[in-house]
Design an enzyme around this catalytic site. Structure first.
Site, PDB file in Angstrom:
ATOM      1  N   ASP A   2       0.699  -1.216  -0.094  1.00 59.98           N
ATOM      2  CA  ASP A   2      -0.006  -0.142   0.029  1.00 59.98           C
ATOM      3  C   ASP A   2       0.751   1.331   0.016  1.00 59.98           C
ATOM      4  O   ASP A   2       1.883   1.328   0.663  1.00 59.98           O
ATOM      5  CB  ASP A   2      -0.995  -0.111   1.181  1.00 59.98           C
ATOM      6  CG  ASP A   2      -2.028   0.755   0.898  1.00 59.98           C
ATOM      7  OD1 ASP A   2      -2.230   1.129  -0.115  1.00 59.98           O
ATOM      8  OD2 ASP A   2      -2.803   0.958   2.052  1.00 59.98           O
ATOM      9  N   ASN A   4       1.224   3.521  -3.004  1.00 54.89           N
ATOM     10  CA  ASN A   4       1.926   3.728  -4.399  1.00 54.89           C
ATOM     11  C   ASN A   4       1.225   4.980  -4.736  1.00 54.89           C
ATOM     12  O   ASN A   4       2.127   5.915  -5.363  1.00 54.89           O
ATOM     13  CB  ASN A   4       1.386   2.541  -5.451  1.00 54.89           C
ATOM     14  CG  ASN A   4       2.220   1.448  -5.275  1.00 54.89           C
ATOM     15  OD1 ASN A   4       3.098   1.371  -4.218  1.00 54.89           O
ATOM     16  ND2 ASN A   4       1.544   0.559  -5.798  1.00 54.89           N
ATOM     17  N   TRP A   7       2.620   8.053  -2.752  1.00 52.81           N
ATOM     18  CA  TRP A   7       4.035   8.168  -2.928  1.00 52.81           C
ATOM     19  C   TRP A   7       4.041   9.036  -4.478  1.00 52.81           C
ATOM     20  O   TRP A   7       4.806  10.130  -4.308  1.00 52.81           O
ATOM     21  CB  TRP A   7       4.567   6.718  -3.583  1.00 52.81           C
ATOM     22  CG  TRP A   7       6.189   6.812  -3.521  1.00 52.81           C
ATOM     23  CD1 TRP A   7       6.967   6.597  -2.558  1.00 52.81           C
ATOM     24  CD2 TRP A   7       6.870   7.001  -4.698  1.00 52.81           C
ATOM     25  NE1 TRP A   7       8.430   6.671  -3.265  1.00 52.81           N
ATOM     26  CE2 TRP A   7       8.077   6.972  -4.734  1.00 52.81           C
ATOM     27  CE3 TRP A   7       6.237   7.302  -6.015  1.00 52.81           C
ATOM     28  CZ2 TRP A   7       9.339   7.040  -5.567  1.00 52.81           C
ATOM     29  CZ3 TRP A   7       7.305   7.507  -7.209  1.00 52.81           C
ATOM     30  CH2 TRP A   7       8.687   7.358  -6.940  1.00 52.81           C
ATOM     31  N   ARG A  15      -0.798   9.035 -10.216  1.00 52.71           N
ATOM     32  CA  ARG A  15      -0.646   7.756  -9.441  1.00 52.71           C
ATOM     33  C   ARG A  15       0.050   6.563 -10.108  1.00 52.71           C
ATOM     34  O   ARG A  15       0.672   5.922  -9.463  1.00 52.71           O
ATOM     35  CB  ARG A  15      -2.170   7.201  -9.077  1.00 52.71           C
ATOM     36  CG  ARG A  15      -2.806   8.260  -8.177  1.00 52.71           C
ATOM     37  CD  ARG A  15      -4.423   7.814  -8.049  1.00 52.71           C
ATOM     38  NE  ARG A  15      -4.290   6.382  -7.425  1.00 52.71           N
ATOM     39  CZ  ARG A  15      -4.207   6.208  -6.265  1.00 52.71           C
ATOM     40  NH1 ARG A  15      -4.200   7.157  -5.313  1.00 52.71           N
ATOM     41  NH2 ARG A  15      -4.252   4.882  -5.933  1.00 52.71           N
ATOM     42  N   HIS A  19       2.657   3.348  -9.092  1.00 54.47           N
ATOM     43  CA  HIS A  19       2.514   1.925  -9.156  1.00 54.47           C
ATOM     44  C   HIS A  19       3.862   1.370  -9.855  1.00 54.47           C
ATOM     45  O   HIS A  19       4.339   0.299  -9.682  1.00 54.47           O
ATOM     46  CB  HIS A  19       1.335   1.607 -10.076  1.00 54.47           C
ATOM     47  CG  HIS A  19      -0.096   1.943  -9.473  1.00 54.47           C
ATOM     48  ND1 HIS A  19      -0.336   1.579  -8.115  1.00 54.47           N
ATOM     49  CD2 HIS A  19      -1.328   2.455  -9.958  1.00 54.47           C
ATOM     50  CE1 HIS A  19      -1.277   1.773  -7.653  1.00 54.47           C
ATOM     51  NE2 HIS A  19      -1.919   2.583  -8.585  1.00 54.47           N
ATOM     52  N   SER A  47      -6.759  -6.356  -5.511  1.00 51.18           N
ATOM     53  CA  SER A  47      -7.545  -6.934  -4.457  1.00 51.18           C
ATOM     54  C   SER A  47      -8.870  -7.042  -5.438  1.00 51.18           C
ATOM     55  O   SER A  47      -9.277  -6.322  -6.516  1.00 51.18           O
ATOM     56  CB  SER A  47      -8.254  -6.061  -3.340  1.00 51.18           C
ATOM     57  OG  SER A  47      -8.976  -5.292  -3.673  1.00 51.18           O
ATOM     58  N   ARG A  53     -11.881   1.014  -8.784  1.00 51.67           N
ATOM     59  CA  ARG A  53     -11.129   2.025  -9.021  1.00 51.67           C
ATOM     60  C   ARG A  53     -11.430   2.680 -10.469  1.00 51.67           C
ATOM     61  O   ARG A  53     -11.949   2.086 -11.152  1.00 51.67           O
ATOM     62  CB  ARG A  53      -9.474   1.578  -8.999  1.00 51.67           C
ATOM     63  CG  ARG A  53      -9.181   1.598  -7.590  1.00 51.67           C
ATOM     64  CD  ARG A  53      -7.732   1.380  -7.477  1.00 51.67           C
ATOM     65  NE  ARG A  53      -7.479   1.176  -6.080  1.00 51.67           N
ATOM     66  CZ  ARG A  53      -6.242   1.608  -5.547  1.00 51.67           C
ATOM     67  NH1 ARG A  53      -5.331   2.165  -6.094  1.00 51.67           N
ATOM     68  NH2 ARG A  53      -5.991   1.496  -4.275  1.00 51.67           N
ATOM     69  N   LEU A 113      12.257 -20.083  -4.171  1.00 47.68           N
ATOM     70  CA  LEU A 113      11.232 -19.375  -3.667  1.00 47.68           C
ATOM     71  C   LEU A 113       9.832 -19.477  -4.279  1.00 47.68           C
ATOM     72  O   LEU A 113       9.850 -19.480  -5.425  1.00 47.68           O
ATOM     73  CB  LEU A 113      11.674 -17.710  -3.841  1.00 47.68           C
ATOM     74  CG  LEU A 113      10.769 -16.663  -3.288  1.00 47.68           C
ATOM     75  CD1 LEU A 113      10.393 -16.660  -1.954  1.00 47.68           C
ATOM     76  CD2 LEU A 113      10.986 -15.528  -3.836  1.00 47.68           C
ATOM     77  N   VAL A 177      -6.278  -5.622   7.752  1.00 50.57           N
ATOM     78  CA  VAL A 177      -5.847  -6.874   6.840  1.00 50.57           C
ATOM     79  C   VAL A 177      -6.420  -6.697   5.180  1.00 50.57           C
ATOM     80  O   VAL A 177      -6.027  -7.191   4.502  1.00 50.57           O
ATOM     81  CB  VAL A 177      -6.304  -8.094   7.608  1.00 50.57           C
ATOM     82  CG1 VAL A 177      -6.058  -9.193   6.609  1.00 50.57           C
ATOM     83  CG2 VAL A 177      -5.267  -8.375   8.826  1.00 50.57           C
ATOM     84  N   SER A 178      -7.447  -5.839   5.327  1.00 48.82           N
ATOM     85  CA  SER A 178      -8.121  -5.574   4.009  1.00 48.82           C
ATOM     86  C   SER A 178      -8.463  -7.030   3.159  1.00 48.82           C
ATOM     87  O   SER A 178      -8.153  -6.948   2.159  1.00 48.82           O
ATOM     88  CB  SER A 178      -7.459  -4.496   3.230  1.00 48.82           C
ATOM     89  OG  SER A 178      -7.416  -3.244   3.952  1.00 48.82           O
ATOM     90  N   GLU A 189       1.833 -13.122  12.684  1.00 45.50           N
ATOM     91  CA  GLU A 189       2.410 -12.110  13.087  1.00 45.50           C
ATOM     92  C   GLU A 189       2.167 -11.077  12.042  1.00 45.50           C
ATOM     93  O   GLU A 189       2.450 -11.148  11.132  1.00 45.50           O
ATOM     94  CB  GLU A 189       3.863 -12.158  13.721  1.00 45.50           C
ATOM     95  CG  GLU A 189       4.017 -13.287  14.495  1.00 45.50           C
ATOM     96  CD  GLU A 189       3.495 -13.146  15.859  1.00 45.50           C
ATOM     97  OE1 GLU A 189       3.016 -11.767  16.352  1.00 45.50           O
ATOM     98  OE2 GLU A 189       3.029 -14.017  16.380  1.00 45.50           O
TER      99      GLU A 189
HETATM  100  C1  FPP Z   1      -2.003  -0.267  -3.521  1.00 45.25           C
HETATM  101  O1  FPP Z   1      -1.308   1.027  -3.384  1.00 45.25           O
HETATM  102  C2  FPP Z   1      -1.439  -0.757  -4.511  1.00 45.25           C
HETATM  103  C3  FPP Z   1      -1.896  -1.359  -5.742  1.00 45.25           C
HETATM  104  C4  FPP Z   1      -3.452  -1.349  -5.934  1.00 45.25           C
HETATM  105  C5  FPP Z   1      -1.572  -1.827  -6.950  1.00 45.25           C
HETATM  106  C6  FPP Z   1      -0.122  -2.638  -6.698  1.00 45.25           C
HETATM  107  C7  FPP Z   1       0.833  -3.056  -7.773  1.00 45.25           C
HETATM  108  C8  FPP Z   1       1.929  -3.175  -7.965  1.00 45.25           C
HETATM  109  C9  FPP Z   1       2.923  -2.737  -6.913  1.00 45.25           C
HETATM  110  C10 FPP Z   1       2.479  -3.182  -9.253  1.00 45.25           C
HETATM  111  C11 FPP Z   1       3.207  -4.404  -9.639  1.00 45.25           C
HETATM  112  C12 FPP Z   1       2.899  -5.501  -9.233  1.00 45.25           C
HETATM  113  C13 FPP Z   1       3.170  -6.652  -9.425  1.00 45.25           C
HETATM  114  C14 FPP Z   1       3.169  -7.957  -8.949  1.00 45.25           C
HETATM  115  C15 FPP Z   1       3.902  -6.936 -11.019  1.00 45.25           C
HETATM  116  P1  FPP Z   1      -2.653   2.307  -3.537  1.00 45.25           P
HETATM  117  O2  FPP Z   1      -3.006   2.619  -5.010  1.00 45.25           O
HETATM  118  O3  FPP Z   1      -3.788   1.984  -2.833  1.00 45.25           O
HETATM  119  O4  FPP Z   1      -1.889   3.426  -2.587  1.00 45.25           O
HETATM  120  P2  FPP Z   1      -2.660   4.787  -1.818  1.00 45.25           P
HETATM  121  O5  FPP Z   1      -3.247   4.133  -0.556  1.00 45.25           O
HETATM  122  O6  FPP Z   1      -1.415   5.513  -1.307  1.00 45.25           O
HETATM  123  O7  FPP Z   1      -3.431   5.376  -2.935  1.00 45.25           O
END
Ligand code: FPP
Length: 233
Positions: A2, A4, A7, A15, A19, A47, A53, A113, A177-178, A189
């Protein structure tokens, strides 16, 4: 994974830039696991609720997933990573589904892994599917209702072949945990950090591991029982 969006917003960028930076942090995390001999890593990439979105963000995320699959899978294979996807993959476009399947087939025998990507995943959906699968068994006369116990459910949820997760890490400052791995996290943990996902680095991951190492995991027993079992082991 969480944070992105925030950031990127802090840098006054779209946004999607967040990502993309998030995808780089995925590699940091995988490298760390490989170096530290961590056997399994599950990443919550998208999710079942994220489909809601804005269309533009969902579309751009799909492109990012497709590019990542095209770009990274050979290297993951070379490094001995087994890749799999959990969640409702029927909702993805055929091009992505095909790539997912090809990545799973290519890496199926790898052992360095176990990397699981949760995509269009929801914990409640996972448990509901397990219940449906068991109901089908009962209806077909292969299972009696009284035989449905925790082990039977555990065998039908995602990641049934792996031990339950030891440690859950959530970045981005929220303490919830969403809908992630609800069944599997029963005794996991939990570790939360304000750090946004794209800023994830080895120092942060090491801090999470160090904190985990200090925890006493009692699994419902008393501290004395756990100490005795540790002494006997
Ligand atoms: C949540 O941050 C992030 C996502 C919904 C997308 C995650 C996807 C990646 C990291 C891209 C690459 C992944 C793989 C496995 C190839 P948010 O957008 O909810 O952030 P915010 O809470 O700051 O808005």
């Amino acid at each position: 994974m969480d944070g992105n969006g925030r950031w990127a917003q802090r840098r006054r960028r779209p946004r999607m830039i967040g990502h993309r930076a998030g995808a780089r942090a995925v590699n940091v995390c995988i490298d760390f696991c490989l170096r530290r001999g961590i056997g399994a890593l599950t990443l919550f990439a998208f999710s079942s609720e994220n489909w809601g979105r804005p269309e533009e963000e969902v579309g751009a995320l799909m492109k990012l997933f497709l590019n990542a699959l095209e770009r990274e899978v050979d290297e993951l294979h070379r490094r001995g990573v087994r890749v799999r996807f959990i969640g409702d993959r029927e909702r993805f476009a055929p091009a992505i589904r095909d790539r997912m399947q090809a990545a799973e087939a290519l890496t199926a025998a790898n052992q360095a892994l176990d990397l699981s990507i949760a995509a269009s995943y929801g914990g409640r959906q996972d448990i509901a599917r397990a219940a449906r699968a068991l109901a089908v068994e009962v209806a077909a006369g292969r299972l009696r209702p009284e035989d449905i116990d925790e082990a039977a459910v555990a065998a039908h949820v995602a990641l049934a072949d792996l031990p339950p997760p030891d440690l859950f890490i959530r970045t981005g400052g929220d303490h919830r945990v969403s809908n992630f791995l609800l069944w599997q996290l029963a005794y996991t943990e939990l570790w939360f950090t304000e750090t946004l996902w794209p800023d994830l680095d080895e120092t942060l991951l090491q801090r999470a591991l160090d904190d985990f190492a200090q925890r006493e995991r009692r699994f419902g027993l008393t501290g004395e029982q756990v100490a005795q079992a540790g002494g006997a082991a």
